[in-house]
Design an enzyme around this catalytic site. Structure first.
Site: not given
Length: 182
Positions: A105, A138, A143, A150
């Site tokens: 985060a 995950e 999102n 990624y």
């Protein structure tokens, strides 16, 4: 008791290649940051970051962070700071030959500057030291921004995990980065 645990964990880490993370200054997008291992004292900051990033939700509780930080399994939990303020973090634990990213985060106002990608590359180095073959994580199906980041880092889609997120029953997309022999 905590001192005994920390000593045991430090000694165990040598055998598991889970050496203490060296604190360091890093430059990302021409900005200076400080990167270090997360301590128990940082949990309040982690919860604050989660609250801001996840619109008031706390995907991980104080107890969950405490359990992870005390795990005897090889793990890496990093905090990134700017001017003394915690702005992001990442967590990873080794399961067999997989380095699983448990949480990542970055405060909303600091997103888009390469901080999350930098943190993932730190996990990549940790995975290599621990002879991992994959890195997994995950991500919410909704999102798309995170999925794009990624994929840019080399992750590929693997499976969909139905109702993965307990608070709203949203599905998760499992993504994997296959580590190549160099």
């Amino acid at each position: 008791m905590l001192k005994k645990f920390n000593l045991f964990h430090s000694i165990l880490g040598i055998f598991l290649k889970n050496r203490p993370y060296e604190e360091k200054k890093v430059e990302i997008s021409n900005q200076e940051y400080f990167l270090r291992a997360i301590t128990f004292d940082d949990i309040k900051d982690l919860l604050s970051i989660e609250r801001e990033v996840y619109a008031g939700e706390l995907p991980w509780t104080k107890t969950a962070f405490l359990v992870e930080l005390q795990s005897p399994d090889p793990h890496l939990y990093l905090l990134i700071q700017k001017e003394g303020q915690a702005i992001g973090f990442i967590g990873c634990r080794i399961f067999g030959k997989d380095a699983h990213i448990t949480n990542v985060a970055v405060l909303t106002q600091n997103q888009g500057n390469g901080i999350g990608s930098f943190l993932i590359r730190e996990v990549l180095e940790f995975a290599k030291v621990n002879d991992c073959e994959t890195i997994s994580l995950e991500v919410r199906i909704s999102n798309k921004n995170a999925q794009r980041v990624y994929r840019q880092l080399g992750f590929v889609s693997n499976t969909i995990k139905p109702d993965y997120y307990t608070e709203d029953k949203e599905d998760a997309l499992e993504m994997i980065l296959y580590l190549k022999e160099e």
